[in-house]
Write a protein that holds these residues in place. Structure first.
Motif, mmCIF file in Angstrom:
data_model
loop_
_atom_site.group_PDB
_atom_site.id
_atom_site.type_symbol
_atom_site.label_atom_id
_atom_site.label_comp_id
_atom_site.label_asym_id
_atom_site.label_seq_id
_atom_site.Cartn_x
_atom_site.Cartn_y
_atom_site.Cartn_z
ATOM 1 N N ASP A 176 0.937 -1.078 -0.221
ATOM 2 C CA ASP A 176 0.026 -0.003 -0.085
ATOM 3 C C ASP A 176 0.837 1.158 -0.035
ATOM 4 O O ASP A 176 1.996 1.448 0.751
ATOM 5 C CB ASP A 176 -0.986 -0.038 1.284
ATOM 6 C CG ASP A 176 -2.084 -1.100 1.199
ATOM 7 O OD1 ASP A 176 -2.560 -1.318 -0.092
ATOM 8 O OD2 ASP A 176 -2.429 -1.456 2.293
ATOM 9 N N VAL A 177 0.279 2.291 -0.634
ATOM 10 C CA VAL A 177 1.105 3.396 -0.685
ATOM 11 C C VAL A 177 0.288 4.428 0.601
ATOM 12 O O VAL A 177 -0.781 4.435 0.435
ATOM 13 C CB VAL A 177 0.955 4.370 -1.805
ATOM 14 C CG1 VAL A 177 1.409 5.809 -1.686
ATOM 15 C CG2 VAL A 177 1.606 3.577 -3.036
ATOM 16 N N VAL A 178 1.159 4.944 1.458
ATOM 17 C CA VAL A 178 0.446 5.609 2.559
ATOM 18 C C VAL A 178 0.986 6.990 2.756
ATOM 19 O O VAL A 178 2.021 7.272 2.402
ATOM 20 C CB VAL A 178 0.895 4.840 4.156
ATOM 21 C CG1 VAL A 178 0.065 3.311 3.915
ATOM 22 C CG2 VAL A 178 2.428 4.622 4.109
ATOM 23 N N LEU A 179 0.269 7.759 3.391
ATOM 24 C CA LEU A 179 0.429 9.089 3.800
ATOM 25 C C LEU A 179 0.459 9.265 5.039
ATOM 26 O O LEU A 179 -0.573 9.093 5.679
ATOM 27 C CB LEU A 179 -0.366 10.051 2.981
ATOM 28 C CG LEU A 179 -0.001 11.577 3.045
ATOM 29 C CD1 LEU A 179 1.478 11.961 2.245
ATOM 30 C CD2 LEU A 179 -1.223 12.537 2.435
ATOM 31 N N VAL A 216 3.420 8.494 14.844
ATOM 32 C CA VAL A 216 2.993 8.616 13.649
ATOM 33 C C VAL A 216 1.469 8.693 13.595
ATOM 34 O O VAL A 216 0.830 8.239 14.470
ATOM 35 C CB VAL A 216 3.377 7.242 12.834
ATOM 36 C CG1 VAL A 216 4.945 7.308 12.664
ATOM 37 C CG2 VAL A 216 3.188 5.895 13.566
ATOM 38 N N GLN A 217 0.993 9.451 12.647
ATOM 39 C CA GLN A 217 -0.406 9.704 12.446
ATOM 40 C C GLN A 217 -0.711 9.251 11.025
ATOM 41 O O GLN A 217 -0.121 9.963 10.224
ATOM 42 C CB GLN A 217 -1.057 10.831 12.925
ATOM 43 C CG GLN A 217 -2.420 10.838 12.769
ATOM 44 C CD GLN A 217 -2.965 12.302 13.108
ATOM 45 O OE1 GLN A 217 -2.216 13.069 13.260
ATOM 46 N NE2 GLN A 217 -4.261 12.251 13.485
ATOM 47 N N MET A 218 -1.659 8.168 10.864
ATOM 48 C CA MET A 218 -1.945 7.935 9.381
ATOM 49 C C MET A 218 -2.726 8.713 8.705
ATOM 50 O O MET A 218 -3.907 9.033 9.505
ATOM 51 C CB MET A 218 -2.530 6.526 9.305
ATOM 52 C CG MET A 218 -2.616 5.961 8.100
ATOM 53 S SD MET A 218 -1.333 5.732 7.125
ATOM 54 C CE MET A 218 -0.607 4.216 7.864
ATOM 55 N N LEU A 219 -2.501 9.237 7.663
ATOM 56 C CA LEU A 219 -3.526 10.282 6.943
ATOM 57 C C LEU A 219 -4.170 9.845 5.984
ATOM 58 O O LEU A 219 -5.398 10.127 5.626
ATOM 59 C CB LEU A 219 -2.626 11.619 6.415
ATOM 60 C CG LEU A 219 -1.951 12.200 7.596
ATOM 61 C CD1 LEU A 219 -0.987 13.246 6.734
ATOM 62 C CD2 LEU A 219 -2.806 12.789 8.688
ATOM 63 N N ARG A 220 -3.675 9.006 5.209
ATOM 64 C CA ARG A 220 -4.336 8.161 3.879
ATOM 65 C C ARG A 220 -3.749 6.943 3.701
ATOM 66 O O ARG A 220 -2.681 6.629 3.770
ATOM 67 C CB ARG A 220 -4.018 9.076 2.692
ATOM 68 C CG ARG A 220 -4.834 8.512 1.543
ATOM 69 C CD ARG A 220 -4.913 9.437 0.332
ATOM 70 N NE ARG A 220 -3.380 9.269 -0.149
ATOM 71 C CZ ARG A 220 -2.482 10.550 -0.685
ATOM 72 N NH1 ARG A 220 -3.067 11.569 -0.575
ATOM 73 N NH2 ARG A 220 -1.225 9.998 -1.012
ATOM 74 N N VAL A 221 -4.475 5.658 3.389
ATOM 75 C CA VAL A 221 -3.800 4.358 2.938
ATOM 76 C C VAL A 221 -4.595 4.326 1.362
ATOM 77 O O VAL A 221 -5.749 4.384 1.049
ATOM 78 C CB VAL A 221 -4.447 3.562 3.741
ATOM 79 C CG1 VAL A 221 -4.294 1.956 3.290
ATOM 80 C CG2 VAL A 221 -4.095 3.866 5.272
ATOM 81 N N GLY A 222 -3.775 3.945 0.699
ATOM 82 C CA GLY A 222 -4.171 3.802 -1.020
ATOM 83 C C GLY A 222 -3.600 4.919 -1.532
ATOM 84 O O GLY A 222 -3.236 6.120 -1.086
#
Length: 236
Positions: A126-129, A227-233
């Motif tokens: 997955d590409v993550v932001l 870390v805080q996940m902003l977007r997955v995909g």
């Protein structure tokens, strides 16, 4: 002819002048009153106030930043609802009984679940932001992608990291932490040196010479990531 009394040099009668001298010498010397000393009760009261103020100041200074913030309403040991708090006192601070427990992975990475997001969970490929703040394990700040964190200068660029999991773009320990996170999730993780910046060029890398030098100085020790996940995909 009547005899006149003898006069002094300035026309005053000698007996009268002598009388004045005798009278002046007979005046009592002024008596100076002793300085009043503060009472023992006043000294004790002032000393007690000083000791109390000193104790309060030392207590406030010794308390870690995270412990001075009020606990989220309704929290019972669960992850905080507000993901906007990026403060971290470091692992040397007293343990907060209301904070989430650390989860230890088989690799040795330990993390806390600070906020639970929603949506698809990130996995390899997955590409993550994501945003992150990097510190030493004692809380010493190194770099963060979030503006206004700690004492980071305003001219240091801040932007989320866009990376593909499983492609070797990130240090192994951070990839393990990001795996399973959904948008909105936030974790605090302790990454051991052998799963961190072993070669020195792995991502994520700070953007400036000064921040890169800070990382190079401390990369051989455990590092604390938030870390805080902003977007997955999506696309990189």
């Amino acid at each position: 002819m009547t005899a006149q009394p003898a006069r002094g040099a300035f026309g005053t009668q000698a007996p009268a002048r002598c009388a004045l001298v005798v009278a002046a010498s007979a005046r009592p010397s002024p008596v100076h009153a002793p300085e009043q000393q503060p009472s023992t009760a006043s000294q004790t009261s002032a000393s007690s106030r000083r000791e109390l103020l000193t104790a309060v100041a030392l207590t406030a200074a010794a308390a870690p930043v995270g412990l001075l913030r009020p606990a989220p309403a309704g929290a019972k040991g669960a992850a905080p609802v507000d993901p906007g708090d990026w403060s971290s006192p470091g692992l040397g601070a007293p343990v907060d009984p209301n904070a989430p427990k650390f989860v230890k992975l088989p690799s040795g990475v330990r993390y806390q679940e600070l906020n639970i997001g929603s949506g698809p969970a990130a996995s390899s490929g997955d590409v993550v932001l994501f945003d992150y703040v990097l510190r030493r394990s004692n809380g010493y700040f190194i770099y963060g992608t979030v503006e206004g964190i700690s004492f980071q200068p305003r001219d240091v660029p801040t932007a989320p990291v866009n990376a593909k999991l499983g492609a070797g773009e990130l240090i192994p320990g951070l990839e393990e932490v990001l795996a399973g996170m959904s948008p909105g999730s936030k974790r605090r993780a302790l990454v051991p040196p052998e799963l961190g910046y072993v070669g020195g060029g792995e991502g994520p890398q700070p953007p400036t010479f000064a921040t890169k030098r800070q990382l190079e100085t401390h990369r051989r020790e455990p590092l604390l990531f938030e870390v805080q996940m902003l977007r997955v995909g999506g696309r990189k």
